[in-house]
Write an enzyme that holds these catalytic residues in place. Structure first.
Site, PDB file in Angstrom:
ATOM      1  N   GLY A  11       1.020  -1.245  -0.002  1.00 33.09           N
ATOM      2  CA  GLY A  11       0.191  -0.106  -0.151  1.00 33.09           C
ATOM      3  C   GLY A  11       1.259   1.285   0.369  1.00 33.09           C
ATOM      4  O   GLY A  11      -0.191   2.461   0.559  1.00 33.09           O
ATOM      5  N   HIS A 109       2.143   0.979 -13.125  1.00 32.74           N
ATOM      6  CA  HIS A 109       2.650  -1.093 -13.475  1.00 32.74           C
ATOM      7  C   HIS A 109       4.032  -0.084 -13.048  1.00 32.74           C
ATOM      8  O   HIS A 109       4.589   0.372 -13.781  1.00 32.74           O
ATOM      9  CB  HIS A 109       2.073  -1.481 -15.099  1.00 32.74           C
ATOM     10  CG  HIS A 109       2.839  -2.786 -15.537  1.00 32.74           C
ATOM     11  ND1 HIS A 109       2.258  -4.048 -14.618  1.00 32.74           N
ATOM     12  CD2 HIS A 109       4.369  -3.023 -16.012  1.00 32.74           C
ATOM     13  CE1 HIS A 109       3.569  -5.159 -15.173  1.00 32.74           C
ATOM     14  NE2 HIS A 109       4.589  -4.351 -15.765  1.00 32.74           N
TER      15      HIS A 109
HETATM   16  C1  GRF Z   1       3.692  -1.284  -7.723  1.00 31.13           C
HETATM   17  O1  GRF Z   1       4.933  -1.656  -7.628  1.00 31.13           O
HETATM   18  C2  GRF Z   1       2.924  -1.134  -8.810  1.00 31.13           C
HETATM   19  O2  GRF Z   1       3.423  -0.862  -9.180  1.00 31.13           O
HETATM   20  C3  GRF Z   1       2.653  -3.454  -8.605  1.00 31.13           C
HETATM   21  O3  GRF Z   1       2.544  -3.345  -7.637  1.00 31.13           O
HETATM   22  C4  GRF Z   1       3.336  -2.238  -6.525  1.00 31.13           C
HETATM   23  C5  GRF Z   1       2.033  -1.885  -5.401  1.00 31.13           C
HETATM   24  O4  GRF Z   1       3.373  -1.488  -4.146  1.00 31.13           O
HETATM   25  N1  GRF Z   1       1.520  -3.063  -9.303  1.00 31.13           N
HETATM   26  P1  GRF Z   1       2.641  -1.282  -2.934  1.00 31.13           P
HETATM   27  O5  GRF Z   1       1.542  -1.744  -2.832  1.00 31.13           O
HETATM   28  O6  GRF Z   1       2.217   0.291  -3.273  1.00 31.13           O
HETATM   29  O7  GRF Z   1       3.769  -0.405  -2.093  1.00 31.13           O
END
Ligand code: GRF
Length: 203
Positions: A11, A109
């Protein structure tokens, strides 16, 4: 514009959105609710700390994707959500959910799409040996990481990077890009023509 933020994990991108909202940086976007598909996602505590409503829709309690997506749509209904941000949401969304928010779902992404779609994008980049990767914020369509690209930021890959080190460097840029795109979307500054996305940054 009322947003639901969908999360599955740490998150940190949700946190960036919450912090940006608290500082008045994403208006007219408003985070109306946070939805997690994992009951134990650390992201949930972040939402609660920011006094946001949280709904958990556990995909494991549903036999198929349609039933999971119906449950998510029902859970979101009371919050009068107009748009969706996927911030580390680790389930593939199907037509049922995507059609409910046409051109109103964005995802972040951790690669420069169309390179390295799908899972473990930073690991894919390190294994491939690219010198530059980055992050992409894009609209969600019916494919996996295939939707129209809204914005991208390049991030260098260092010779001694492992996937985790590269992902952290990419995350730092996601934390800037995702709130900014959320703001632009809510402000009506993002238009899709065919698959090309036009962003107006000035008034
Ligand atoms: C991010 O790098 C996003 O691009 C990918 O998963 C990761 C999530 O990280 N889909 P977080 O949970 O927001 O720290």
């Amino acid at each position: 514009m009322r947003f639901a933020v969908l999360v599955s994990g740490r998150g940190s991108n949700l946190q960036a959105l919450l912090d940006a909202e608290a500082r008045g940086l994403i208006a007219p976007a408003e985070i109306a609710v946070v939805l997690s598909n994992r009951p134990k996602a650390p992201a949930i505590a972040r939402a609660q700390h920011a006094d946001k409503p949280v709904v958990v829709v556990n995909h494991r309690r549903h036999d198929d994707r349609d039933s999971f997506e119906t449950a998510m749509l029902i859970a979101l209904e009371p919050y009068r959500v107009e748009a969706i941000v996927l911030a580390g949401f680790m389930r593939i969304l199907g037509e049922h959910f995507v059609s409910a928010f046409p051109d109103r779902i964005i995802n972040t992404h951790p690669s420069l799409l169309p390179a390295f779609p799908g899972l473990n994008a930073p690991a894919q980049a390190v294994e491939h040996g690219v010198k530059v990767s980055g992050c992409t914020v894009h609209f969600v369509d019916f494919g996996v990481d295939t939707g129209p690209i809204i914005a991208q930021v390049a991030v260098p890959v260092k010779d001694d990077d492992d996937a985790a080190a590269l992902h952290e460097r990419i995350r730092a840029r996601e934390h800037e890009l995702l709130p900014e795109v959320t703001r632009l979307m809510a402000a009506g500054r993002i238009a899709i023509r065919d698959r090309r996305v036009h962003v107006t940054t000035s008034a």
